[in-house]
Design an enzyme around this catalytic site. Structure first.
Site, mmCIF file in Angstrom:
data_model
loop_
_atom_site.group_PDB
_atom_site.id
_atom_site.type_symbol
_atom_site.label_atom_id
_atom_site.label_comp_id
_atom_site.label_asym_id
_atom_site.label_seq_id
_atom_site.Cartn_x
_atom_site.Cartn_y
_atom_site.Cartn_z
ATOM 1 N N GLU A 280 0.842 -1.210 0.000
ATOM 2 C CA GLU A 280 0.000 0.000 0.000
ATOM 3 C C GLU A 280 0.864 1.240 0.000
ATOM 4 O O GLU A 280 1.847 1.324 0.747
ATOM 5 C CB GLU A 280 -0.834 0.128 1.292
ATOM 6 C CG GLU A 280 -1.918 -0.851 1.479
ATOM 7 C CD GLU A 280 -2.589 -0.692 2.856
ATOM 8 O OE1 GLU A 280 -2.678 0.441 3.379
ATOM 9 O OE2 GLU A 280 -2.984 -1.732 3.396
ATOM 10 N N GLU A 332 -14.003 4.988 0.819
ATOM 11 C CA GLU A 332 -14.762 4.003 1.598
ATOM 12 C C GLU A 332 -15.458 4.686 2.764
ATOM 13 O O GLU A 332 -14.818 5.093 3.730
ATOM 14 C CB GLU A 332 -13.809 2.907 2.088
ATOM 15 C CG GLU A 332 -13.229 2.076 0.948
ATOM 16 C CD GLU A 332 -12.132 1.112 1.405
ATOM 17 O OE1 GLU A 332 -12.430 0.174 2.156
ATOM 18 O OE2 GLU A 332 -10.963 1.325 1.016
ATOM 19 N N LYS A 335 -15.249 3.729 6.741
ATOM 20 C CA LYS A 335 -14.044 3.904 7.539
ATOM 21 C C LYS A 335 -14.213 5.148 8.420
ATOM 22 O O LYS A 335 -15.197 5.883 8.281
ATOM 23 C CB LYS A 335 -12.818 4.041 6.625
ATOM 24 C CG LYS A 335 -12.611 2.797 5.751
ATOM 25 C CD LYS A 335 -11.294 2.803 5.030
ATOM 26 C CE LYS A 335 -10.231 2.102 5.858
ATOM 27 N NZ LYS A 335 -8.966 1.935 5.116
ATOM 28 N N GLU A 340 -9.289 8.994 6.329
ATOM 29 C CA GLU A 340 -9.424 7.547 6.107
ATOM 30 C C GLU A 340 -10.455 7.209 5.022
ATOM 31 O O GLU A 340 -10.331 6.203 4.336
ATOM 32 C CB GLU A 340 -9.825 6.848 7.411
ATOM 33 C CG GLU A 340 -8.664 6.631 8.370
ATOM 34 C CD GLU A 340 -7.634 5.677 7.802
ATOM 35 O OE1 GLU A 340 -8.009 4.560 7.439
ATOM 36 O OE2 GLU A 340 -6.448 6.062 7.699
#
Ligand SMILES: *[C@@H]1O[C@H](CO)[C@@H](O)[C@H](O)[C@H]1NC(C)=O
Ligand SMILES: *[C@@H]1O[C@H](CO)[C@@H](O)[C@H](O)[C@H]1NC(C)=O
Ligand SMILES: *[C@@H]1O[C@H](CO)[C@@H](O)[C@H](O)[C@H]1NC(C)=O
Length: 358
Positions: A280, A332, A335, A340
């Site tokens: 990542e 997302e 999260k 985040e």
């Protein structure tokens, strides 16, 4: 697919095809590299995307896989063994997939080889015939915490299992840069005392078979912790000037510094040539003021892609191209609020890019 061309920047379209994201950036790399086209295919296969699933507005997996195909992505990473995603991947063997053993399963799996075998039969075996599973990451950023003590034994059981069955699946684990106590300059790289206990045996085990350790490298975190003193351009690969001179090695970006600090820390423990795959890296496009804009995220991520596609390594391993996965495909919304939720390259509600990468 409609999204493919959205990555393109009109300034570089004169000579490079717009059809495919990878074709286009590979073409750019060719231009940058004086038409030395070695590494074109290699470089393309060195880039991947993380496919996080912590959203309640994500498109169905088959549409996501079509998106990957349309932009030429042939490596993805999921964090567990999600059945919907793995079923959608059936028949797409040209897409390599990193799957994960979830952290919360490690303790139970470490109890016996039988437990690991059952996990494998349930979660991996059903897909072996038509899904290209390349890696199983035993836990995600779980070292050096308490559950991290189970990583090695689960890795050993899984490694034995795939070996017995002659499966071409690599067994590793994913670790974060916070295992480094010292990282500056990179040659001072050293693991923390706490990390050393769990991490070093894992690294030694991996090095017996030259299986890559998976690492997460986020210059963003370092920048965000001290924006007044860290040069943004250095954090987002936006300068060619040497910012850190470390003996004979000159660094112009923080990513290379972090990567090499980890290499030095491994060497300090006697682990010399272990390959590292960047599981990542990424940069949020919103969530924390003016350091998290689509423009800055595009710069970091676009430059990371160019780095990978260039086939160049880091100063310490100049001849080993980097394999790396951007985080992440989508924003997302389940999260934690703030940065985040904002690492995605795509808006999940319409599958449109949040920014142009170039
Ligand atoms: C599986 O994925 C890996 C990594 O992308 C790739 O090198 C390999 O060629 C793929 N396998 C097949 C059968 O396409
Ligand atoms: C963000 O704003 C602060 C305060 O105005 C400024 O010092 C800093 O350079 C800005 N950072 C970026 C990345 O624009
Ligand atoms: C990288 O390759 C070049 C050219 O083959 C060679 O001269 C150099 O020693 C290599 N560097 C390392 C660190 O292996």
């Amino acid at each position: 697919m409609s999204n493919a061309t959205d990555f393109a920047d009109t300034r570089i379209n004169m000579d490079c095809p717009k059809k495919s994201f990878l074709l286009m950036i590979s073409c750019m790399a060719l231009l940058l590299n004086n038409n030395n086209n070695e590494g074109f295919v290699d470089a393309a296969t060195n880039l991947g995307l993380n496919y996080g699933l912590l959203g309640d507005n994500l498109p169905p997996p088959n549409e996501v896989i079509n998106l990957y195909k349309s932009i030429g992505i042939t490596n993805i990473r999921i964090f567990d063994t999600n059945t919907d995603v793995l079923n959608a991947l059936r028949g797409n063997r040209d897409i390599g997939v990193i799957v994960g053993v979830q952290n919360q399963d490690l303790e139970a799996l470490a109890v016996s080889e039988e437990a690991v075998n059952t996990w494998f039969v349930t979660n991996i075996e059903p897909y072996l015939a038509d899904v290209n599973i390349t890696f199983i990451s035993v836990g995600n950023e779980v070292i050096p915490w308490e559950i991290g003590s189970h990583v090695l034994s689960v890795m050993q059981s899984l490694t034995d299992l795939v070996k017995t069955r002659s499966l071409p699946i690599l067994i590793s684990t994913t670790v974060a840069m916070y295992n480094l106590g010292a990282s500056y300059p990179p040659s001072a790289g050293e693991f923390t005392t706490q990390a050393r206990e769990q991490l070093v045996p894992v690294l030694k085990y991996l090095s017996q078979t030259s299986t890559p350790i998976l690492v997460t490298i986020y210059p963003y975190f370092a920048y965000a912790s001290d924006p007044a003193n860290i040069l943004l351009d250095y954090a987002i690969f936006n300068t060619d000037a040497v910012v850190v001179q470390d003996g004979p090695l000159g660094y112009s970006n923080m990513f290379d510094v972090m990567f090499d600090a980890f290499l030095w820390a491994m060497e300090r423990e006697g682990v010399k040539d272990l390959p590292m795959v960047v599981a990542e890296t990424g940069w949020p496009s919103a969530g924390k003021g003016n350091g998290t804009t689509p423009e800055i995220a595009a710069m970091h991520n676009g430059n990371f892609v160019k780095h990978v596609v260039s086939g160049k390594g880091t100063p310490k391993r100049p001849n080993s191209s980097i394999t790396g996965f951007l985080f992440a495909t989508f924003n997302e919304n389940l999260k934690s609020a703030g940065t985040e939720q904002n690492y995605g390259l795509y808006d999940p509600t319409n599958m449109k890019p949040i920014y142009k990468l170039f």
